[in-house]
Every structure is written in structure tokens, then in C-alpha cells.
Design a protein around this motif. Structure first.
Motif, short mmCIF file in Angstrom:
data_model
loop_
_atom_site.label_atom_id
_atom_site.label_comp_id
_atom_site.label_asym_id
_atom_site.label_seq_id
_atom_site.Cartn_x
_atom_site.Cartn_y
_atom_site.Cartn_z
N ARG A 1 -2.29 14.35 -0.98
CA ARG A 1 -3.25 14.05 0.09
C ARG A 1 -3.48 12.55 0.19
NH1 ARG A 1 -6.71 17.98 2.17
NH2 ARG A 1 -7.32 16.24 3.51
N PHE A 2 -3.57 11.92 -0.95
CA PHE A 2 -3.76 10.46 -0.97
C PHE A 2 -2.55 9.78 -0.33
CE2 PHE A 2 -5.06 6.40 -2.02
CZ PHE A 2 -4.31 5.77 -3.00
N TYR A 3 -1.39 10.29 -0.64
CA TYR A 3 -0.16 9.72 -0.10
C TYR A 3 -0.11 9.86 1.42
CZ TYR A 3 4.84 9.33 0.88
OH TYR A 3 6.06 8.98 1.40
N PRO B 1 0.80 -1.24 0.00
CA PRO B 1 0.00 0.00 0.00
C PRO B 1 0.83 1.28 0.00
CG PRO B 1 -0.35 -1.28 2.02
CD PRO B 1 0.48 -2.12 1.13
N ASP B 2 1.97 1.26 0.66
CA ASP B 2 2.80 2.48 0.66
C ASP B 2 3.32 2.78 -0.73
OD1 ASP B 2 4.25 1.66 3.89
OD2 ASP B 2 2.42 2.74 3.36
N LEU B 3 3.77 1.72 -1.38
CA LEU B 3 4.28 1.88 -2.74
C LEU B 3 3.18 2.42 -3.65
CD1 LEU B 3 6.58 1.24 -4.83
CD2 LEU B 3 5.45 -0.95 -5.18
N CYS B 4 1.99 1.89 -3.45
CA CYS B 4 0.84 2.30 -4.26
C CYS B 4 0.67 3.81 -4.23
CB CYS B 4 -0.40 1.60 -3.71
SG CYS B 4 -1.93 2.00 -4.52
N ARG B 5 0.68 4.35 -3.03
CA ARG B 5 0.44 5.79 -2.90
C ARG B 5 1.64 6.61 -3.37
NH1 ARG B 5 -0.24 4.15 2.12
NH2 ARG B 5 0.83 5.98 2.92
N ARG B 6 2.83 6.06 -3.10
CA ARG B 6 4.05 6.77 -3.50
C ARG B 6 4.11 6.89 -5.02
NH1 ARG B 6 7.51 3.82 -0.36
NH2 ARG B 6 8.24 2.58 -2.11
N LEU C 1 1.68 9.47 -6.41
CA LEU C 1 2.15 10.85 -6.24
C LEU C 1 3.29 11.15 -7.20
CD1 LEU C 1 2.24 13.54 -4.75
CD2 LEU C 1 3.74 12.49 -3.06
N ARG C 2 4.21 10.19 -7.29
CA ARG C 2 5.37 10.37 -8.17
C ARG C 2 4.93 10.70 -9.59
NH1 ARG C 2 8.60 5.04 -8.66
NH2 ARG C 2 8.72 5.18 -6.40
N HIS C 3 3.92 9.97 -10.06
CA HIS C 3 3.51 10.18 -11.45
C HIS C 3 2.67 11.42 -11.64
CE1 HIS C 3 5.33 6.77 -13.52
NE2 HIS C 3 5.27 6.19 -12.34
#
Lengths: 154, 443
Positions: B398-400, B350-355, B358-360
């Protein structure tokens, strides 16, 4: 399973498909057996039947296990929190999505190998069924053409 | 298909103008988030089907007007294809389908996320009581003859080929074509349009062919033609072949071999890489992003005949866009993924998902600045696109940070209007054809 209880009308010469199963969510098919079923058609029908049963078993089991383990997880978490399993209103106490995330992750990884096996099996069967359907279709066309030929020659 | 505003707009989704219509439609949808919500609970397809949503909204309203004697809230039910079932809903059928209610998420914003008892193991509250006697006949009524009716075929094939997703794919291709630095050639455009559309239909059909038992277990995908037995797998594969062959041939010989090769490659990538990978590894999301990035590339190569920096920029924009869009959507579907055996970042990492999301979002900002540098647009573009880029980045942040359903939903909704608007702005700021401006070489 509901398939056995169902009886299609006599006039029908097609397969019949039922509502989604309660546990597996798969829609069962009642296969039509024509009087002059060829060996190839029989092989196809039996393959489809077997695939249907395997899928039914797998997914019913999967969904029931999921529910059961989910309940157990919720219970254990609530107990750990020291909360009652039922709130005053009588509603079942639940966890929010973020708390459930651990369960989802664990469930997915626990069942990974099972899914791998099931996927491979399903792909093979699906392709085999489709291949045989093609063969049966060609066989039927061939038979029709032969029949026409016989009629025109007579 | 029943005539509806969306059917009309689907047809209008041609060329790059399609982006506008699609955007407006998304805005209309945004005004009814509640009813819209349950449609987001879905796995495979990233685009919402407006018609399905309309139908379900109608059902929801109809149901609320009936007073059921039951303990759980009335839920809209997925009425099966109007093609097979000419009879209107009668109460009994409604009860039986209650066995598989749609996620209760749909109905109220205030609902708790974990109320997703959509595992459908709750016994139907009504049948087991007073009308048990009639149950068997009613259940038997649910059985449908698997006979293909010719007039149902167009509708069935439209759903098999995910026609709306295809329309969106073709829109991005058209955007690529229009943005390419070449004079707009209508015959070439139409050939590209049709070819890409056919290729997309083929890929989508094969995808559905592979996923039947998995689709059965997900709320949105359970009404697909193969799941419901409206079409045989043989026919589905034949249809796919009948789309793929002419589609790729049209692209290869009608447009140019490069475009044809890209089309064929994309079909392969989607059906043979992305589809099986969904159940094996989270890498599927990256592969899926490439699948989304190729259509605009195809539009560009169709117009110019070569893959240059501008093409890759456009591909990169679509690639990056997939992440905030899909990752935000998948955040609310974790339960279905877990149960169904889909390997998605939102469940496993899940952390990777949000990261990554945001990155993109930030990558989109960077790419809009690169657009003028690569002579795709003028320098006005990054300036006017800045507000929307900053907004999506903010929602990505915010999602992150919050990692909750509210922020994921906001990001998802934003992505729906961000892309068409972004492309539209690019088109309006397209670098004019070389008229002695010092912008640099064209294509």
C-alpha cells in the motif's frame, strides 16, 4: 544575537547557555573569561567563539533561505494551478507533502556542496575543540597538583 | 529520571523476555496515535522515546487548559530537561519556547502535512504584544549556567547514550543468544548483555557528539544533552571511551574474540560510517541496516562461538526489517531532512524508497521460510508467522502504491510491533536441541 545582551551574575565562573536562536535554532553560549586565563584557555575560548559564530551564520542563513524558497515554490505552483494564494477564509493556501516533494529534493541537491563544506568544517572544529578541552583539563590538573606540592613543601 | 512506567519497563528489557514487554508497550502507544505522531517526525533515531512523549503529552494538556490570546493553535512545547529546570513552567517561559513550537503535526490527525511551519520563524504571538516590557528579563531567565550537577549526571548520560535504543539493541542481541543452538549459559549471557549494552552506549554517545548542530535543527533531537549544553563534548567523549573500552574488553575476553570484534566493528560502522554518511549519500540507510543486523549476530556468536547460517539468517531478518521501518518513518520527515541537509531516499529517490521497503517486507516472508530449513526453528514457525508477515507486506504494498503519509504511518506502526512478535514466535518455535531428530547438524 542575544549573546551580547546577556550578562551573567558576577559570582558565576561558568559559561552560560541561552535559549535556541530564532533563526538558527542553535543555543548561544556566553563564555566565561577567568582572571588568570592561560594562553591555552584563551585559544580554546576563541575557537569555541568562532565556531559558534560560524555555525550561527550558516544555520540562520540556511533556515531563512529554506523558508524563502519554500514560499516562492508554493506561490509559483499555486499560480501555475491558477489558484488564489489565499482561500476565502483568509488562510494561506498550501500544497500537500507530495507536491512539496519536488521542492525538498531540489533544495537538498542545491545545497549539497554547501553542506559538504560545512560538515567537514564542523567535524574538524568539533574535534579540535574537544582536543583542546582535554589539554586545558590536563593543564588545570597539573597546576592543581603543583600548587598542592608547593603547599606541602612549605 | 522521573519514575514512569517506561523507566521500569526499560529496566525489565533484559534478555529475550524484553521483547514481550517492549511489544506490549508499543501496543499501548498505538492507542494514542495523535499525540504520538509528532515524535515520529524525527530523523536520527528510529525508536520513539516514550518518556519524552509522556512529558510532551502532559505539556499539551496543560497548555490547552490555559487560554492564550494568540492567533495560532497552542502547541506542546519541549520543556527542557527537568534536571536543569527545577522550576515548573511559568507562562513567560512557555511564550518564549513558543518560538520553537514542535511540529503542529502532533496534535490532530486532520492537520494538513504542509502546516509544518516548524521552521520556527513565526514570531511569538504573545510576547510581542502586551508583555514586551518584561521580555528581556524573561529571556534572560532562559539562560542557564553550564555547571554540571552530579545528581543530574545519570539522567544526562542516559540520554546521551540513548538508553532506550540501547535497551532495544540489547534485546535483539539477547534474541540472537537465545535462538542459537547451544545450551543457555547464564554467565555468558550476562557478559554478552553488559558488553553489548556498553558498546551501544559508546556508539550512541559518539553519534550525538558528531551531530550537535544538526540535532539542534530537528524537533526531536533538539533536547539532547550536548545540544542543550548540559554536558561538555569532552565529557561525552570520555564517557564513550569509558563505555567502549570495558564493553569491548568484556566481549573479547569474557565471551569470545569474535563477539568482541563484531562489537568493535559495529561501533566503528555506526560512528565513522553511518553518521557521516547520513549527510553524504543515501547509502547510509543500507549501512544503518547492517548496524542493526550485527547485534543479533553477536548474540549468536556469544552462544556458539561461530558465525553460521542461522546467525546470518537472524542478521538478515534484522537487516530487512530496518527498511520498511525506517523508510516509512522517513516519509513524513522529508521537510526536516531537506532543510537539515540529510541525504535520505525519501527525499532524493522517493520511488526507490518505497520499492525497497516493499522488497524487504517480502524478504522477511522468505526468511521466515528459510528459518526451519536452516534448523533455527521448526516448520510451525513460517506458518504461524504468515499472518503478520502477510500483513506487513500488504502495508508495504500500500505504501508503494499510494505513496502518502497515511500508508507510511501505517507501515511504520506495523513495523514497531511486527519485529518483537516475529522474534517471539521464533523463540517459541526454536528447534529443540539435537535429540536424535533428523533436522540436521547443530551449529
Amino acid at each position: 544575537m542575544a549573546v551580547s545582551r546577556f550578562c551573567p551574575p558576577r559570582k558565576s565562573c561558568h559559561d552560560w547557555i541561552g535559549p535556541p536562536d530564532k533563526h538558527s535554532n542553535l543555543q548561544p553560549v556566553h563564555f566565561y573569561i577567568p582572571e588568570n586565563e592561560s594562553p591555552l584557555e584563551q585559544k580554546l575560548r576563541e575557537l569555541r567563539q568562532e565556531t559558534q559564530e560560524r555555525n550561527q551564520q550558516f544555520w540562520a542563513n540556511q533556515n531563512l533561505t529554506f523558508l524563502k524558497e519554500k514560499e516562492e515554490f508554493i506561490d509559483s505552483r499555486l499560480k501555475a494551478k491558477g489558484l488564489e494564494l489565499r482561500a476565502e477564509s483568509g488562510q494561506k493556501a498550501t500544497l500537500n507533502a507530495e507536491e512539496m516533494a519536488d521542492f525538498y529534493k531540489e533544495f537538498l541537491s542545491k545545497n549539497f556542496r554547501k553542506h559538504m563544506y560545512c560538515n567537514r568544517d564542523w567535524y574538524k572544529r568539533n574535534l579540535a575543540i574537544t582536543f583542546f578541552m582535554g589539554k586545558v583539563a590536563l593543564e588545570r590538573i597539573w597546576n592543581k597538583l603543583r600548587l598542592k606540592q608547593k603547599k606541602t613543601s612549605n | 529520571m522521573a519514575a514512569s512506567p517506561h523507566t521500569l519497563s526499560s529496566r525489565v528489557l533484559t534478555g529475550w523476555v524484553g521483547g514481550c514487554v517492549w511489544y506490549l508497550e508499543r501496543r499501548a502507544l498505538q492507542e494514542s496515535p495523535r499525540r504520538f505522531l509528532h515524535l515520529l517526525r524525527n530523523v536520527n533515531q528510529q525508536w520513539v522515546t516514550f518518556q519524552h512523549f509522556n512529558f510532551l503529552r502532559h505539556m499539551y494538556v496543560t497548555q490547552l487548559n490555559r487560554s492564550f490570546n494568540q492567533q495560532i493553535k497552542p502547541k506542546p512545547e519541549p520543556v527542557p530537561s527537568p534536571f536543569l529546570e527545577k522550576a515548573s513552567l511559568d507562562e513567560a517561559k512557555t511564550e518564549i519556547y513558543k518560538m520553537r513550537p514542535l511540529s503542529p503535526a502532533s496534535l490532530s490527525l486532520s492537520r494538513k502535512p504542509n502546516e509544518k511551519e516548524s521552521i520556527e520563524l513565526e514570531p511569538t504571538p504573545v510576547i510581542e504584544g502586551s508583555i514586551a516590557v518584561g521580555t528581556e528579563t524573561k529571556e534572560e531567565k532562559q539562560w542557564k549556567e553550564m555547571k554540571l550537577r552530579v545528581d543530574d549526571l545519570p539522567g544526562i548520560l542516559a540520554r546521551l547514550s540513548k538508553i532506550k535504543l540501547t535497551a532495544l539493541v540489547v534485546s535483539t542481541t539477547s534474541a540472537g543468544f537465545a535462538l542459537a543452538p547451544a545450551p543457555f549459559d547464564w554467565p555468558c549471557f550476562l557478559l554478552t548483555f553488559v558488553g553489548t549494552g556498553l558498546a551501544s552506549c559508546a556508539a550512541n554517545s559518539i553519534n550525538q557528539f558528531f551531530e550537535v548542530p544538526f540535532d539542534s535543527n530537528m524537533n526531536r533531537t533538539k533536547n539532547r544533552p550536548l545540544v542543550r549544553g548540559q554536558i561538555s563534548p569532552l565529557l561525552a567523549v570520555s564517557f564513550a571511551a569509558c563505555c567502549a573500552v570495558p564493553g569491548v574488553a568484556l566481549l573479547t575476553w569474557g565471551v569470545n574474540p569474535l563477539t568482541g570484534a563484531l562489537g568493535l566493528f559495529n561501533i566503528f560502522l555506526y560512528t565513522c560510517c553511518y553518521t557521516p554518511l547520513k549527510r553524504i549519500s543515501i547509502a547510509n540507510t543500507w549501512v544503518g541496516a547492517v548496524v542493526g543486523a550485527i547485534p543479533p549476530l553477536m548474540g549468536w556468536t556469544a552462544a556458539t562461538g561461530s558465525l553460521d547460517a542461522g546467525a546470518f539468517l537472524l542478521g538478515g531478518i534484522l537487516y530487512s526489517w530496518q527498511f520498511p521501518h525506517f523508510n516509512a518513518l522517513s516519509w513524513g520527515l522529508r521537510e526536516d531532512y531537506s532543510r537539515g541537509g540529510y541525504c535520505m531516499m525519501s527525499v532524493t529517490h522517493p520511488d526507490l524508497c518505497r520499492r525497497v521497503a516493499l522488497r524487504h517486507c517480502l524478504a522477511l516472508v522468505a526468511m521466515s521460510a528459510a528459518a526451519p530449513a536452516l534448523d533455527v526453528t521448526t516448520w510451525t514457525f513460517p506458518v504461524i508467522a504468515l499472518p503478520i508477515n502477510l500483513y506487513i507486506s500488504y502495508l508495504g504494498f500500500r505504501f508503494y502504491r499510494d505513496a502518502d503519509r497515511k500508508s507510511s504511518r501505517k507501515l511504520f506502526f506495523c513495523s514497531l510491533w511486527h519485529l518483537p512478535l516475529f522474534l517471539l514466535l521464533m523463540l517459541t518455535c526454536k528447534r529443540p536441541a539435537a535429540q536424535g531428530d533428523a533436522g540436521g547438524p547443530q551449529s
